[in-house]
Design a protein around this motif. Structure first.
Motif, PDB file in Angstrom:
ATOM      1  N   THR A   1       0.839  -1.186   0.000  1.00 17.64           N
ATOM      2  CA  THR A   1       0.000   0.000   0.000  1.00 17.64           C
ATOM      3  C   THR A   1       0.878   1.242   0.000  1.00 17.64           C
ATOM      4  O   THR A   1       2.018   1.212   0.473  1.00 17.64           O
ATOM      5  N   TRP A   2       0.324   2.319  -0.547  1.00 21.77           N
ATOM      6  CA  TRP A   2       0.974   3.618  -0.551  1.00 21.77           C
ATOM      7  C   TRP A   2      -0.042   4.652  -0.075  1.00 21.77           C
ATOM      8  O   TRP A   2      -1.231   4.549  -0.399  1.00 21.77           O
ATOM      9  N   VAL A   3       0.405   5.643   0.682  1.00 26.34           N
ATOM     10  CA  VAL A   3      -0.465   6.749   1.060  1.00 26.34           C
ATOM     11  C   VAL A   3       0.054   8.010   0.391  1.00 26.34           C
ATOM     12  O   VAL A   3       1.276   8.186   0.222  1.00 26.34           O
ATOM     13  N   LEU A   4      -0.880   8.893  -0.016  1.00 27.30           N
ATOM     14  CA  LEU A   4      -0.538  10.055  -0.825  1.00 27.30           C
ATOM     15  C   LEU A   4      -1.205  11.303  -0.255  1.00 27.30           C
ATOM     16  O   LEU A   4      -2.222  11.782  -0.789  1.00 27.30           O
ATOM     17  N   PRO A   5      -0.683  11.878   0.806  1.00 29.56           N
ATOM     18  CA  PRO A   5      -1.224  13.147   1.296  1.00 29.56           C
ATOM     19  C   PRO A   5      -0.707  14.302   0.442  1.00 29.56           C
ATOM     20  O   PRO A   5       0.438  14.293  -0.015  1.00 29.56           O
ATOM     21  N   GLY A   6      -1.556  15.308   0.219  1.00 28.10           N
ATOM     22  CA  GLY A   6      -1.085  16.416  -0.604  1.00 28.10           C
ATOM     23  C   GLY A   6      -2.130  17.489  -0.803  1.00 28.10           C
ATOM     24  O   GLY A   6      -3.059  17.653  -0.009  1.00 28.10           O
ATOM     25  N   VAL A   7      -1.978  18.209  -1.920  1.00 25.25           N
ATOM     26  CA  VAL A   7      -2.791  19.389  -2.219  1.00 25.25           C
ATOM     27  C   VAL A   7      -3.380  19.247  -3.614  1.00 25.25           C
ATOM     28  O   VAL A   7      -2.718  18.757  -4.535  1.00 25.25           O
ATOM     29  N   ARG A   8      -4.638  19.683  -3.776  1.00 21.45           N
ATOM     30  CA  ARG A   8      -5.279  19.739  -5.099  1.00 21.45           C
ATOM     31  C   ARG A   8      -5.548  21.185  -5.476  1.00 21.45           C
ATOM     32  O   ARG A   8      -6.104  21.952  -4.677  1.00 21.45           O
ATOM     33  N   LEU A   9      -5.180  21.532  -6.698  1.00 21.90           N
ATOM     34  CA  LEU A   9      -5.553  22.807  -7.301  1.00 21.90           C
ATOM     35  C   LEU A   9      -6.626  22.524  -8.337  1.00 21.90           C
ATOM     36  O   LEU A   9      -6.364  21.877  -9.361  1.00 21.90           O
ATOM     37  N   SER A  10      -7.855  22.966  -8.065  1.00 23.84           N
ATOM     38  CA  SER A  10      -8.945  22.816  -9.027  1.00 23.84           C
ATOM     39  C   SER A  10      -8.889  23.990  -9.995  1.00 23.84           C
ATOM     40  O   SER A  10      -8.924  25.154  -9.567  1.00 23.84           O
TER      41      SER A  10
ATOM     42  N   PHE B   1     -13.989  19.384 -15.919  1.00 25.03           N
ATOM     43  CA  PHE B   1     -13.162  19.577 -14.730  1.00 25.03           C
ATOM     44  C   PHE B   1     -11.704  19.461 -15.134  1.00 25.03           C
ATOM     45  O   PHE B   1     -11.356  18.855 -16.157  1.00 25.03           O
ATOM     46  N   ALA B   2     -10.837  20.052 -14.316  1.00 19.33           N
ATOM     47  CA  ALA B   2      -9.386  19.944 -14.507  1.00 19.33           C
ATOM     48  C   ALA B   2      -8.744  20.121 -13.138  1.00 19.33           C
ATOM     49  O   ALA B   2      -8.953  21.141 -12.480  1.00 19.33           O
ATOM     50  N   ASN B   3      -8.008  19.105 -12.699  1.00 20.64           N
ATOM     51  CA  ASN B   3      -7.393  19.118 -11.376  1.00 20.64           C
ATOM     52  C   ASN B   3      -5.902  18.844 -11.472  1.00 20.64           C
ATOM     53  O   ASN B   3      -5.463  17.972 -12.236  1.00 20.64           O
ATOM     54  N   LEU B   4      -5.131  19.571 -10.672  1.00 22.23           N
ATOM     55  CA  LEU B   4      -3.708  19.325 -10.543  1.00 22.23           C
ATOM     56  C   LEU B   4      -3.436  18.907  -9.102  1.00 22.23           C
ATOM     57  O   LEU B   4      -3.616  19.694  -8.179  1.00 22.23           O
ATOM     58  N   ASP B   5      -3.015  17.651  -8.921  1.00 26.62           N
ATOM     59  CA  ASP B   5      -2.728  17.113  -7.592  1.00 26.62           C
ATOM     60  C   ASP B   5      -1.223  17.012  -7.393  1.00 26.62           C
ATOM     61  O   ASP B   5      -0.496  16.514  -8.271  1.00 26.62           O
ATOM     62  N   ILE B   6      -0.760  17.464  -6.233  1.00 31.78           N
ATOM     63  CA  ILE B   6       0.654  17.361  -5.857  1.00 31.78           C
ATOM     64  C   ILE B   6       0.692  16.666  -4.506  1.00 31.78           C
ATOM     65  O   ILE B   6       0.214  17.205  -3.503  1.00 31.78           O
TER      66      ILE B   6
ATOM     67  N   VAL C   1       2.978  14.131  -9.125  1.00 25.99           N
ATOM     68  CA  VAL C   1       2.230  15.247  -9.701  1.00 25.99           C
ATOM     69  C   VAL C   1       1.290  14.654 -10.744  1.00 25.99           C
ATOM     70  O   VAL C   1       1.738  13.915 -11.631  1.00 25.99           O
ATOM     71  N   ASP C   2      -0.010  14.947 -10.616  1.00 22.52           N
ATOM     72  CA  ASP C   2      -0.993  14.331 -11.500  1.00 22.52           C
ATOM     73  C   ASP C   2      -1.976  15.393 -12.000  1.00 22.52           C
ATOM     74  O   ASP C   2      -2.541  16.160 -11.208  1.00 22.52           O
ATOM     75  N   PHE C   3      -2.180  15.430 -13.313  1.00 24.58           N
ATOM     76  CA  PHE C   3      -3.173  16.308 -13.932  1.00 24.58           C
ATOM     77  C   PHE C   3      -4.280  15.437 -14.499  1.00 24.58           C
ATOM     78  O   PHE C   3      -4.037  14.558 -15.337  1.00 24.58           O
ATOM     79  N   SER C   4      -5.519  15.643 -14.046  1.00 21.25           N
ATOM     80  CA  SER C   4      -6.669  14.889 -14.545  1.00 21.25           C
ATOM     81  C   SER C   4      -7.693  15.858 -15.118  1.00 21.25           C
ATOM     82  O   SER C   4      -7.823  16.991 -14.636  1.00 21.25           O
ATOM     83  N   TRP C   5      -8.438  15.410 -16.120  1.00 22.62           N
ATOM     84  CA  TRP C   5      -9.331  16.335 -16.813  1.00 22.62           C
ATOM     85  C   TRP C   5     -10.424  15.568 -17.558  1.00 22.62           C
ATOM     86  O   TRP C   5     -10.331  14.358 -17.772  1.00 22.62           O
ATOM     87  N   ALA C   6     -11.463  16.323 -17.950  1.00 22.54           N
ATOM     88  CA  ALA C   6     -12.474  15.853 -18.909  1.00 22.54           C
ATOM     89  C   ALA C   6     -12.865  17.042 -19.764  1.00 22.54           C
ATOM     90  O   ALA C   6     -13.181  18.121 -19.242  1.00 22.54           O
TER      91      ALA C   6
ATOM     92  N   GLU D   1       0.438  11.630 -15.183  1.00 23.77           N
ATOM     93  CA  GLU D   1       1.099  11.629 -13.877  1.00 23.77           C
ATOM     94  C   GLU D   1       2.614  11.507 -14.013  1.00 23.77           C
ATOM     95  O   GLU D   1       3.133  10.901 -14.956  1.00 23.77           O
ATOM     96  N   TYR D   2       3.291  12.103 -13.040  1.00 25.64           N
ATOM     97  CA  TYR D   2       4.741  11.967 -12.896  1.00 25.64           C
ATOM     98  C   TYR D   2       5.016  11.495 -11.475  1.00 25.64           C
ATOM     99  O   TYR D   2       4.543  12.111 -10.508  1.00 25.64           O
ATOM    100  N   ILE D   3       5.753  10.398 -11.326  1.00 28.38           N
ATOM    101  CA  ILE D   3       6.173   9.918 -10.007  1.00 28.38           C
ATOM    102  C   ILE D   3       7.698   9.880 -10.001  1.00 28.38           C
ATOM    103  O   ILE D   3       8.321   9.275 -10.878  1.00 28.38           O
ATOM    104  N   ASN D   4       8.277  10.523  -9.010  1.00 25.28           N
ATOM    105  CA  ASN D   4       9.728  10.673  -8.952  1.00 25.28           C
ATOM    106  C   ASN D   4      10.411   9.352  -8.614  1.00 25.28           C
ATOM    107  O   ASN D   4       9.834   8.475  -7.959  1.00 25.28           O
ATOM    108  N   GLY D   5      11.654   9.207  -9.049  1.00 26.06           N
ATOM    109  CA  GLY D   5      12.432   8.012  -8.783  1.00 26.06           C
ATOM    110  C   GLY D   5      12.713   7.821  -7.298  1.00 26.06           C
ATOM    111  O   GLY D   5      12.656   8.763  -6.506  1.00 26.06           O
ATOM    112  N   ARG D   6      13.054   6.584  -6.926  1.00 22.31           N
ATOM    113  CA  ARG D   6      13.286   6.268  -5.528  1.00 22.31           C
ATOM    114  C   ARG D   6      14.026   4.952  -5.434  1.00 22.31           C
ATOM    115  O   ARG D   6      14.119   4.192  -6.398  1.00 22.31           O
ATOM    116  N   THR D   7      14.538   4.658  -4.257  1.00 17.33           N
ATOM    117  CA  THR D   7      15.233   3.399  -4.003  1.00 17.33           C
ATOM    118  C   THR D   7      14.241   2.362  -3.505  1.00 17.33           C
ATOM    119  O   THR D   7      13.420   2.633  -2.636  1.00 17.33           O
ATOM    120  N   GLN D   8      14.326   1.168  -4.064  1.00 16.60           N
ATOM    121  CA  GLN D   8      13.446   0.070  -3.660  1.00 16.60           C
ATOM    122  C   GLN D   8      14.284  -1.116  -3.193  1.00 16.60           C
ATOM    123  O   GLN D   8      15.311  -1.446  -3.789  1.00 16.60           O
TER     124      GLN D   8
END
Length: 270
Positions: free
Chosen positions: A127-136, A144-149, A176-181, A198-205
């Motif tokens: 599982t992953w949790v994603l707390p953040g901010v939405r710009l409508s 609709f058009a939303n930018l989630d960070i 960072v995710d941009f969704s729209w219709a 969407e863009y998800i930054n690199g990380r160590t696994q």
């Protein structure tokens, strides 16, 4: 095979959905069917056609909105022939404008919200949790058009069976995710272009005690939809046909593994 942990996760999501749906003042629930297209199979260098069934729900309430989907993917050939995968995401947005009673607008932004996101992957019990901010965003012509960070925080996972034990862990990253219709008409027919980028930054696994540097990835999934139900006399916004295009650079963080595929799409909305 779905594990007990995954079943518990689905039950929790279902309970949250049931509780939230009682207070919704608008909602849209869909079943989507996607077929065909050669998708890359990570860690194999091979491709496979897949059939994907998606259950998706979006709904709004007094202080925000909820969105979730569950994908069931059935691989039709290649290295994963006749196997299935389950994956889902949930996002709840809490509108600061609605909560405070004050309009929050600047430039193209018409509202700011706090996002609480949750992703799960059944095959790795993660599982992953994603707390953040939405710009409508208020963009001309868009439904609709939303930018989630958001942050992208792995909660650990793994799988044990009679022959092996897998441990999976990742560093914290961000998304960072941009969704729209965007609806439009062609003659007497109604169409829409919708999806997300969407863009998800690199990380160590750490996977099975082996450390891997995952690449940043870009996932672009636009759909072109025709309201076929309206043309067939079934009423508007009930059945759609079209295509979904998927471009996924560095799929799941694997460098050089890229999707570039088109699938046929059918959608039933309730």
């Amino acid at each position: 095979m779905t594990t007990k942990k995954t079943l518990n996760t689905l039950l929790l999501a279902s309970s949250l959905f049931s509780a939230a749906s009682y207070a919704e003042n608008w909602s849209a629930t869909e079943v989507q069917l996607q077929m065909g297209g050669d998708l890359e199979v990570v860690n194999t260098g091979e491709t496979s056609e897949a059939t994907i069934i998606t259950f998706q729900h979006a709904g709004g309430w007094e202080y925000g909105d909820n969105f979730f989907f569950v994908d069931s993917t059935r691989w039709n050939d290649g290295p994963l022939n006749d196997t299935s995968e389950l994956y889902g995401e949930w996002y709840s947005n809490f509108s600061l404008g609605a909560i405070t009673g004050n309009e929050i607008k600047f430039g193209p932004v018409k509202d700011v919200g706090l996002i609480a996101g949750f992703n799960f992957g059944a095959e790795v019990d993660s599982t992953w949790v994603l707390p953040g901010v939405r710009l409508s965003l208020d963009l001309p012509g868009f439904a609709f058009a939303n930018l989630d960070i958001t942050a992208y925080i792995h909660q650990g996972g793994g799988r044990a069976d009679s022959t092996s034990f897998t441990v999976l862990d990742e560093d914290t990253s961000f998304m960072v995710d941009f969704s729209w219709a965007y609806p439009f008409k062609v003659g007497n027919s109604n169409w829409s272009i919708e999806g997300h980028l969407e863009y998800i930054n690199g990380r160590t696994q750490v996977n099975n005690f082996t450390t891997t540097e995952l690449e940043s990835w870009v996932l672009f999934q636009p759909q072109v939809r025709l309201d076929a139900g309206e043309l067939m006399g079934m009423g508007a916004n009930k059945m759609f046909v079209g295509i979904e295009y998927q471009y996924w650079k560095n799929k799941l963080g694997e460098k050089g593994t890229n999707d570039n595929a088109v699938q046929l799409l059918a959608v039933w909305r309730f």
